[in-house]
Design a protein around this motif. Sequence first.
Motif, PDB file in Angstrom:
ATOM      1  N   ASP A  69       0.841  -1.195   0.000  1.00  0.00           N
ATOM      2  CA  ASP A  69       0.000   0.000   0.000  1.00  0.00           C
ATOM      3  C   ASP A  69       0.869   1.235   0.000  1.00  0.00           C
ATOM      4  N   ASP A  70       0.259   2.356  -0.315  1.00  0.00           N
ATOM      5  CA  ASP A  70       0.951   3.642  -0.231  1.00  0.00           C
ATOM      6  C   ASP A  70       1.293   3.913   1.236  1.00  0.00           C
ATOM      7  N   ALA A  71       2.500   4.442   1.470  1.00  0.00           N
ATOM      8  CA  ALA A  71       2.932   4.705   2.848  1.00  0.00           C
ATOM      9  C   ALA A  71       2.015   5.670   3.572  1.00  0.00           C
ATOM     10  N   ALA A  72       1.254   6.487   2.822  1.00  0.00           N
ATOM     11  CA  ALA A  72       0.340   7.439   3.453  1.00  0.00           C
ATOM     12  C   ALA A  72      -0.819   6.743   4.154  1.00  0.00           C
ATOM     13  N   PHE A  73      -0.988   5.432   3.915  1.00  0.00           N
ATOM     14  CA  PHE A  73      -2.111   4.702   4.503  1.00  0.00           C
ATOM     15  C   PHE A  73      -1.649   3.598   5.456  1.00  0.00           C
ATOM     16  N   GLY A  74      -0.380   3.613   5.856  1.00  0.00           N
ATOM     17  CA  GLY A  74       0.104   2.648   6.821  1.00  0.00           C
ATOM     18  C   GLY A  74       1.045   1.642   6.207  1.00  0.00           C
ATOM     19  N   ASN A 109      -7.175 -11.157   1.250  1.00  0.00           N
ATOM     20  CA  ASN A 109      -7.534 -10.228   2.310  1.00  0.00           C
ATOM     21  C   ASN A 109      -7.220  -8.832   1.812  1.00  0.00           C
ATOM     22  N   ILE A 110      -8.244  -8.009   1.654  1.00  0.00           N
ATOM     23  CA  ILE A 110      -8.095  -6.672   1.088  1.00  0.00           C
ATOM     24  C   ILE A 110      -8.359  -5.654   2.191  1.00  0.00           C
ATOM     25  N   ASN A 111      -7.428  -4.740   2.402  1.00  0.00           N
ATOM     26  CA  ASN A 111      -7.558  -3.725   3.448  1.00  0.00           C
ATOM     27  C   ASN A 111      -7.887  -2.376   2.821  1.00  0.00           C
ATOM     28  N   LEU A 112      -9.097  -1.898   3.100  1.00  0.00           N
ATOM     29  CA  LEU A 112      -9.490  -0.554   2.670  1.00  0.00           C
ATOM     30  C   LEU A 112      -9.246   0.390   3.838  1.00  0.00           C
ATOM     31  N   VAL A 113      -8.372   1.395   3.608  1.00  0.00           N
ATOM     32  CA  VAL A 113      -7.900   2.261   4.690  1.00  0.00           C
ATOM     33  C   VAL A 113      -8.287   3.700   4.388  1.00  0.00           C
ATOM     34  N   ARG A 114      -8.791   4.379   5.412  1.00  0.00           N
ATOM     35  CA  ARG A 114      -9.011   5.828   5.330  1.00  0.00           C
ATOM     36  C   ARG A 114      -8.046   6.492   6.289  1.00  0.00           C
ATOM     37  N   ASN A 115      -7.233   7.415   5.778  1.00  0.00           N
ATOM     38  CA  ASN A 115      -6.231   8.064   6.628  1.00  0.00           C
ATOM     39  C   ASN A 115      -6.814   9.294   7.312  1.00  0.00           C
ATOM     40  N   ALA A 116      -5.967  10.012   8.050  1.00  0.00           N
ATOM     41  CA  ALA A 116      -6.430  11.168   8.823  1.00  0.00           C
ATOM     42  C   ALA A 116      -6.949  12.283   7.936  1.00  0.00           C
ATOM     43  N   ALA A 117      -6.501  12.331   6.668  1.00  0.00           N
ATOM     44  CA  ALA A 117      -6.961  13.369   5.736  1.00  0.00           C
ATOM     45  C   ALA A 117      -8.303  13.031   5.109  1.00  0.00           C
ATOM     46  N   GLY A 118      -8.864  11.866   5.469  1.00  0.00           N
ATOM     47  CA  GLY A 118     -10.154  11.479   4.915  1.00  0.00           C
ATOM     48  C   GLY A 118     -10.057  10.821   3.557  1.00  0.00           C
ATOM     49  N   GLU A 119      -8.849  10.429   3.120  1.00  0.00           N
ATOM     50  CA  GLU A 119      -8.665   9.792   1.829  1.00  0.00           C
ATOM     51  C   GLU A 119      -8.619   8.276   1.991  1.00  0.00           C
ATOM     52  N   ASN A 121      -7.319   4.504   0.469  1.00  0.00           N
ATOM     53  CA  ASN A 121      -6.192   3.979  -0.296  1.00  0.00           C
ATOM     54  C   ASN A 121      -6.588   3.508  -1.687  1.00  0.00           C
ATOM     55  N   VAL A 122      -7.778   2.933  -1.835  1.00  0.00           N
ATOM     56  CA  VAL A 122      -8.194   2.486  -3.154  1.00  0.00           C
ATOM     57  C   VAL A 122      -8.425   3.674  -4.074  1.00  0.00           C
ATOM     58  N   GLN A 123      -8.867   4.801  -3.488  1.00  0.00           N
ATOM     59  CA  GLN A 123      -9.031   6.023  -4.273  1.00  0.00           C
ATOM     60  C   GLN A 123      -7.684   6.492  -4.806  1.00  0.00           C
ATOM     61  N   ALA A 124      -6.667   6.452  -3.954  1.00  0.00           N
ATOM     62  CA  ALA A 124      -5.333   6.874  -4.390  1.00  0.00           C
ATOM     63  C   ALA A 124      -4.794   5.955  -5.478  1.00  0.00           C
ATOM     64  N   LEU A 125      -5.059   4.636  -5.382  1.00  0.00           N
ATOM     65  CA  LEU A 125      -4.601   3.699  -6.399  1.00  0.00           C
ATOM     66  C   LEU A 125      -5.240   3.998  -7.744  1.00  0.00           C
ATOM     67  N   LEU A 126      -6.543   4.232  -7.755  1.00  0.00           N
ATOM     68  CA  LEU A 126      -7.230   4.502  -9.010  1.00  0.00           C
ATOM     69  C   LEU A 126      -6.803   5.844  -9.602  1.00  0.00           C
ATOM     70  N   GLN A 127      -6.551   6.822  -8.743  1.00  0.00           N
ATOM     71  CA  GLN A 127      -6.100   8.115  -9.240  1.00  0.00           C
ATOM     72  C   GLN A 127      -4.739   7.997  -9.920  1.00  0.00           C
ATOM     73  N   THR A 128      -3.837   7.231  -9.319  1.00  0.00           N
ATOM     74  CA  THR A 128      -2.519   7.041  -9.911  1.00  0.00           C
ATOM     75  C   THR A 128      -2.633   6.384 -11.275  1.00  0.00           C
ATOM     76  N   THR A 129      -3.456   5.361 -11.380  1.00  0.00           N
ATOM     77  CA  THR A 129      -3.637   4.674 -12.654  1.00  0.00           C
ATOM     78  C   THR A 129      -4.271   5.595 -13.684  1.00  0.00           C
ATOM     79  N   LEU A 162      -9.533   2.550   9.895  1.00  0.00           N
ATOM     80  CA  LEU A 162      -9.485   3.995  10.095  1.00  0.00           C
ATOM     81  C   LEU A 162      -8.122   4.296  10.686  1.00  0.00           C
ATOM     82  N   GLY A 163      -7.204   4.784   9.837  1.00  0.00           N
ATOM     83  CA  GLY A 163      -5.827   4.948  10.275  1.00  0.00           C
ATOM     84  C   GLY A 163      -5.194   3.582  10.477  1.00  0.00           C
ATOM     85  N   VAL A 164      -4.665   3.333  11.670  1.00  0.00           N
ATOM     86  CA  VAL A 164      -4.021   2.045  11.954  1.00  0.00           C
ATOM     87  C   VAL A 164      -4.979   1.057  12.608  1.00  0.00           C
TER      88      VAL A 164
END
Length: 724
Positions: A69-74, A109-119, A121-129, A162-164
């Motif tokens: 995952d992106d480091a921004a999400f753990g 096992n799929i981990n959907l994570v929302r960080n402190a900024a409210g984003e 991780n799957v959103q960030a993956l799709l945006q990058t693509t 939610l975070g960690v």
Amino acid sequence: MTRKRVAWLAAAAFLLFAVVLPTVALPGAKAEVLRALEQGLHRNITADALHLRLLPVPGVELDGVRLSDDAAFGLEDLVIADSATANLRWLALLRGRLAFSRISLDGANINLVRNAAGEWNVQALLQTTSRTSARAAGGHALPAAERFPYLVWSNSRVNFKLGVYRTRFYLDSVEGSLARESGAWRLQLRFQPERTDLNLSNTGDVRVDGRWSTASGEPWPFDLAIRLQDSYLAGSSALFAGHDAGVHGILGAQLRVLGTAQRFEITGTASAQAVRRWDLLPPPASVRCAFRAAYSPGQDRLDLEDLGEAGWQRFRLQGTVASIFTAPRADLELALDQFRGADLLPLLEALKAHLPPDLRIGGAVSGSAHIALGGGQPLAGSGSLKLAAPTFTTATAMLGAPAAQVRWDGHRLRLLPVEAALKRSGAPAPTKLQLAAAADAAGFQVELSSTALGASDAAAVAHLAGVASPWPAGVEGKANATLALGGAWHALNRVTWTGAARWASATFHAASGPVFAVKPLDVTWSPRGAQAQFALAPAAVAEALEGTLAWSDTGPLEFALRAPKLDSTTAWAWMHAPPGGLVERVLGDVGVDAQAAWLGPALQPHGAFGTLRSEAFRWPGALEGSLTAQLGWAPAARAPVPITGTFALRRGRLHTGSGWHSFDRFSGSFSLAGAAAALDRLAWSDGTGAPMLGSGSASVDGHGRLRFDLRLAAPKRSLHLSSQ
């Protein structure tokens, strides 16, 4: 070698190669394959082992796959799968490049994570693509190695973080796919919602079909169609509330979700079939409602714009639900406008058994209320509702009032005291009643009071409520009564009467025929049972009998009877059974075909125990003294009903064949069947030494004369007492 044989050998070699090849690990090719997968998925990938595959489609198989995952999400991986299969892109392979058209994950096992900024991780993956796709603008096709492959997963699980911290909610048995289409993403899902802290079942089958458009820049708009079916309320209520709410039924919903990752709207309809209390059989109620809401992921807040009937005319619920994924807290407003009482009948039938089949509810409800719940706090709120002409009607009775008012104050819902009238078929005039009620998160209580409530009135009210009448059967007269019917929500099959009633003057008709004058009769009810105080004067007996009775559905009848002066005629009339006596006259017939007039339901399974007292007991010409007797009897398969117990006579005398014998105390146990009694554990004290102990028998002849034979003994002396 013939051409046909060569072809067969070539086919056999190919099949052998196709079978053996997947068992051969290719560590040298693994790094190249993983690098190609990373170009398509835009995340680092590791695998424990890699095998080539020829059939059914050429590709590779990977064991122990991890997608970072992106480091921004753990630090936890985005995906961990037991195995994965990747199909090769043929055109890219012919051009000397390694790329994959399809990736299938199994047991992921799929981990959907929302960080402190409210984003997410799957959103960030799709945006990058999508940004990678945007670089191919100007008519140049994106290189095959950089195209996002068609992603498929099965037998998987989706966790929410939610975070960690992981939430207690997750998706199980997940099947789905994610594909990159022209200017959009396409998602298809099927799953069952679950909780980690509960063992749930039948929470429903959820299907999702949606698209994210990437043609208009960011944030992307999306459109999802969601369908829920076969969700059993026992499981789905526990999914959200954390416990089984005790309501059964089948829930379904059709939803549409429109918006962006910052905020999206949810609209649709939901229906529940065969809604009922957990211990009732279907089908009582069916409920259908429409709703409209908006969700803000960054704030984890749901704004409920409308929930109610289509058109939002008579019923409307609005408000907000905050912190849905952590500690849900709801702040809601309810509005009712001429909501019909008839619409509440299916709900009552779903909650309460044994309601009359012809019950009808009239009137309408208007008003508003504020409701707050969640956050670890009990249900609370405030509000006021007005009931216009509420009525409860069957073919034989109607209970109603011109108007009533309900208030929601703090944690309790209250029906303010209201003057009501009970009209019965055949009654000359209505009976006036005062009604009030209260309910909270634990249970409810309905209060009823009247200065002149008869047995028929009590039975009519109980019939309307679908419960047994509290009135002692066989008692006629008007009572000053204050009663309450209540119970806990989780045990509505065990509602109980409490309160008290007093008859200044009444009559009691026993099952065996005698009529007793009752002056007065007091009955009190509690959750443990009921108790009566009475004075009975049988027509054939000069002396009144006073006492108390106490009974419940789970224990024996208990009584205490007192007769200031008791002679043999009265005692034998009361105790001898059959024909008719204490058992039948006071408690009703307890024979094999018993239909006890007063306390039969309590008496028949358990019997009765109690005390009989008399300050002056006299059997003419045979026995005199002060009597205390502990009695007990139980229903018998045939008459006579056996009576057992103990007795104690004080300061009396017994007439024998040799004359009168005085005693300070004469006691023992007995078993009486018909006119004969066996006596045991006798103790005779006459003041001349230690008590003499022994046994004996007693009987009564056809003329009512007492016959007995007692044998008593003590150290150095004995005594034989006989009526002969």
